[in-house]
Design an enzyme around this catalytic site. Sequence first.
Site, short mmCIF file in Angstrom:
data_model
loop_
_atom_site.label_atom_id
_atom_site.label_comp_id
_atom_site.label_asym_id
_atom_site.label_seq_id
_atom_site.Cartn_x
_atom_site.Cartn_y
_atom_site.Cartn_z
N THR A 9 0.84 -1.21 0.00
CA THR A 9 0.00 0.00 0.00
C THR A 9 0.87 1.25 0.00
OG1 THR A 9 -1.80 -1.11 1.17
CG2 THR A 9 -1.74 1.29 1.31
N ARG A 63 2.02 7.37 -6.45
CA ARG A 63 1.00 8.35 -6.81
C ARG A 63 1.39 9.75 -6.35
NH1 ARG A 63 -2.34 4.07 -5.01
NH2 ARG A 63 -2.79 5.15 -3.05
N CYS A 69 -6.36 -12.98 4.37
CA CYS A 69 -7.60 -13.28 5.09
C CYS A 69 -8.45 -14.32 4.35
CB CYS A 69 -8.40 -12.01 5.31
SG CYS A 69 -7.59 -10.82 6.41
N ALA A 80 7.89 2.50 10.23
CA ALA A 80 7.40 1.13 10.36
C ALA A 80 5.88 1.13 10.41
CB ALA A 80 7.97 0.46 11.60
#
Length: 820
Positions: free
Chosen positions: A14, A21, A42, A279
Amino acid sequence: MKHVIIGGVAGGATAAARIRRADEGAEIVLFEKGKYISYANCGLPYYIGGTIAEREKLFVQTPASFGGRFNVDVRVENEVIGIDIAAKSVEVRCADGSTYTERYDKLLLSPGASPVRPSLRGIEMEGIFTLRNVDDTDRIKNYVTSRRIESAVVVGAGFIGLEMAENLHHAGAQVSVVEMGNQVMAPVDFSIASHVHQHLLQKGVRLYLEQSVERFEKQGGKIEVFFKSGESVVTDIVILSIGVRPETALAKAAGLRIGETGGIWVDDYLQTSASDVYAVGDAIEFPHPLTGKPWLNYLANPANRQGRIVADNMVFGNTIRYEGAIGTSIAKVFDMTVASTGLAAKRLKQFGISYASSTTHSASHASYYPDALPLTIKLTFDPVSGKLYGAQCVGYDGVDKRIDQIALLIKRGGTVYDLQQVEHTYAPPFSSAKDPIAIAGYVAGNVISGAMPVTTWRQVAGMDRSEALFLDVRTREEFAFGSIPDAMNIPLDELRGRIDELPRDKDIHLYCAIGLRGYLALKILMGCGFTRVTNLSGGYKTYATATAPIVSAMASASSCCTADVDTQRVNTKCAGGQVKTVKIDACGLQCPGPVMKIKQAIDSISEGERIEMVATDAGFSRDAQAWCNTTGNRLISNSESKGKYTVVIEKGSPKACEKAAPGGGKAKTLIMFSDDLDKALATFVLANGAAATGQKVSIFFTFWGLNVIKKTVKPKVKKDFFGRMFSLMLPSSSLRLHLSKMSMLGVGDRMMRHIMKHKGIDSLESLRQQAVDNGVEFIACQMSMDVMGVQREELLDNVTVGGVATYMERAEEANVNLFV
């Protein structure tokens, strides 16, 4: 600007996409020690179970597609093994073992967490797995598809553990879940987890709560799992889902600060103790917005948000503060959905934070619209200001949107009054005019204002029954299905006319099915001057669910009514052909709706005919067997699917079913109507003789028989005029009883006791105590007590109070009923 990112998936990938961008000219290098950088971790359990059929659907982006779209230098199977903070470089090891150094301007750590794998004997043997990534998934999938898996043990009942239990069950395995704690799903309170317990049992999953694994041993081609308690389970596969711990080895070696909970310390901008090093994700700890104390949060949503924030801070400087996460989570467990946000009651207790709570039961949408399913919400909040601390929800539909709304309010410092003001979309298929979260807010507001003093299920379970009166205001039919022990039943609609039956000098705890009628009864009593009254939060549904026993799916049927019950299908044919079956839809009805419908239906059909009722009331499903036992009807099947409970009952004759008693169907019931000394002696002699053979014995004391079980030294109790008159005229205790014949103004009574003592025969009081020690059940008739003005405090401590229904149930268990 050169950005180096260690680790992909939610946080790292991400951040990489966001950096691109924000800065088209930046150089971005992403290191991943595995083969995959962006996958749906998941979804891994659902691929193993076959719900997700194609493995490729697990991958959001491949390294090539991600690198091509975002112009990122993606290097998989390149493990960062060292960080030099001063030199601003990292050391990387390739798949072939060679190493090299890469410099950075900004560094992001997103190493994630690793599964806990304790040092237990036999844990390395084949067939024992952990599940954290794609490689783990492939190993498990290959194992279950290459051999016949008939049984599985899942160690740990967290989110992943229960999802694996469901998927292994769908794959055809008999699943056992082993959990060290006393409940599944640690983030929620026990009362919410208990709904999941019952659902798992209904699905055939075996629960081993408060059990710790000690070792594993090979048993032929299977694995035997040994518990510290001495029990063991033989299985084909073991999934370890004990938990995870943050991956901090790199950070520690680099000299970065590690926080008090064991995660990488970061500031509000997600920067570590070293300049230009950040982090995110499972590896970090961050202060909880409600407590201010650091905690570890292993959820995908916060990791994604952190990735977006940290990217902007790496590109533009530290400009955006991370607000923290409150732990909003959700899980699918078979047909049920469980979600939570914020702090549960048990966490608030741990932190020493004063709180109040409320539990409400609603329908997922308008109850008159098809498929309205039950929804339970528990709120925790400040008892004075109403500030929301947390919410938990369990149900089958609409759980997610309720928790999502409450989560936002909690993060914004909202209160229970904000729940009342939420303007929700309404149409019958989607909600009710009063949405479940609005109802939860109204109830919580009543708790805070004192308009509805409440008692919790846990307080009731641990309460001394002699110190308070439990008043059940449900209908008689509901009361017959099950109640809190020693409760008195006055239906709500009769309460005003029977208010004189209630004591004003002791605590009265009201309850109904879900809390609404209990609240109405409370307002009636408070309006009539009663001050020591409370309503049971969540009603009998919460109490019954939380106190329901965890019964093994292997338990054999114990009566003729259950011996041939098929929990999966209904056989509607008999030797004579098709059995007439009346179908009833009770979905969406709250108590007493399902109970009344089934009683009306049974009354309308002939013996041997059946009713098939579909309801969304889980309590009715659990109590159906007990109802059949006491009414002489036969439970044919009891099944559940997606929150709907289907019960098939065949009408029988009143004596068609005799419930087996612990003594093998040879229980004894005695009615003690008399208070004659000789008859009381005979009663206890018979009772002790039967109890000595291991048979279940119950004595029902009614009218004059109540004098047999009075205390010798009694506390002072308040009585009306007639109660005082009865006290003067009746024997004060068993020491004052007379013989039925030859009493001679008490001379015969004293002579009888003297002769018994001289001949070494136990006295009445000694025989009575022997009966108590032998487990004989003493039941005092509530109606007789009311008529004769006898208070519960005047009777022996081991006596329970019951009515005709209690006696009739015991009588149906017995093959001997004596009237003395």
